[in-house]
Enzyme design. Structure first.
Site, PDB file in Angstrom:
ATOM      1  N   CYS A  71       0.839  -1.202   0.000  1.00  0.00           N
ATOM      2  CA  CYS A  71       0.000   0.000   0.000  1.00  0.00           C
ATOM      3  C   CYS A  71       0.878   1.258   0.000  1.00  0.00           C
ATOM      4  O   CYS A  71       1.556   1.532  -0.979  1.00  0.00           O
ATOM      5  CB  CYS A  71      -0.976  -0.024   1.178  1.00  0.00           C
ATOM      6  N   HIS A 177      -3.772  -5.043   0.085  1.00  0.00           N
ATOM      7  CA  HIS A 177      -3.329  -5.547   1.386  1.00  0.00           C
ATOM      8  C   HIS A 177      -3.405  -7.076   1.417  1.00  0.00           C
ATOM      9  O   HIS A 177      -4.490  -7.642   1.596  1.00  0.00           O
ATOM     10  CB  HIS A 177      -4.212  -4.982   2.500  1.00  0.00           C
ATOM     11  N   GLU A 179      -2.540  -9.051   3.770  1.00  0.00           N
ATOM     12  CA  GLU A 179      -2.961  -9.518   5.102  1.00  0.00           C
ATOM     13  C   GLU A 179      -4.473  -9.450   5.281  1.00  0.00           C
ATOM     14  O   GLU A 179      -5.020 -10.054   6.207  1.00  0.00           O
ATOM     15  CB  GLU A 179      -2.250  -8.726   6.202  1.00  0.00           C
TER      16      GLU A 179
END
Length: 200
Positions: A71, A177, A179
């Site tokens: 990001c 992202h 995660e």
């Protein structure tokens, strides 16, 4: 300036030792750097300069050591940003721009979106991922624009086509992202970690 704990937990799934660091000296013996980021580029660059990480990261990246930006960690690699007219690290040619307000879409771009992987620059980072149609989770108001097609790893669309991933050698970065992207996100981390292991 990112979701450090979530990224740390995602990486630890694969049994690697992960350390959250405060200054460059803590990184020198590491095999790779993962740089997640959220928030404003101006604040991030101020922190990098204050800690000496700006010079350290540029030297690390130009030495082609494993680096993974996420990001804001991707946006910082470019020359400048419309957000406060801030200069980035300048690792890659290009600028960070705000999504146009006249495209009729909600800003920030938040939620699931697909990526289209550039076959010419996919490398092992795309192992076991189909080249199109994979959904990942995005949260951003700014996007990267570059004239250097050789570094583009993936693109996505949100009112316009934008760069959602870049790669040069062992340097890899994505706008989304991992995660927050469930199994596919873990696969991205696994591919990066495998690239580090294969390099050692």
């Amino acid at each position: 300036m990112g979701n450090l704990r979530s990224v740390k937990r995602a990486l630890e799934v694969f049994g690697v030792k992960v350390k959250i660091v405060q200054e460059p000296e803590e990184v020198r013996e590491s095999q790779a750097i993962i740089f997640p980021g959220q928030g404003a580029i101006s604040g991030a660059m101020s922190q990098l300069r204050a800690t000496g990480f700006d010079v350290f990261l540029k030297n690390w990246i130009f030495a082609d050591k494993p680096f993974f930006g996420i990001c804001l960690g991707m946006q910082l690699l470019f020359e400048n940003s419309e957000e406060g007219n801030e200069e980035g690290l300048g690792v890659f040619r290009g600028a960070v721009k705000h999504f146009p307000k006249d495209v009729g879409l909600k800003i920030p771009h938040m939620g699931w979106n697909t990526i289209s992987i550039n076959k010419k620059n996919a490398g092992s980072f795309a192992d076991n991922l189909s080249k199109d149609g994979k959904y990942f989770y995005f949260v951003h108001s700014y996007y990267v624009e570059t004239s250097d097609e050789s570094i583009v790893w993936s693109t996505s669309e949100y009112g316009l086509k934008f760069v959602s991933g870049v790669r040069r050698g062992n340097v890899f970065a994505v706008q989304f992202h991992p995660e927050k992207s469930q199994e596919k996100g873990l696969l991205i981390y696994k591919n990066f970690l495998n690239s580090v292991s294969n390099r050692v």
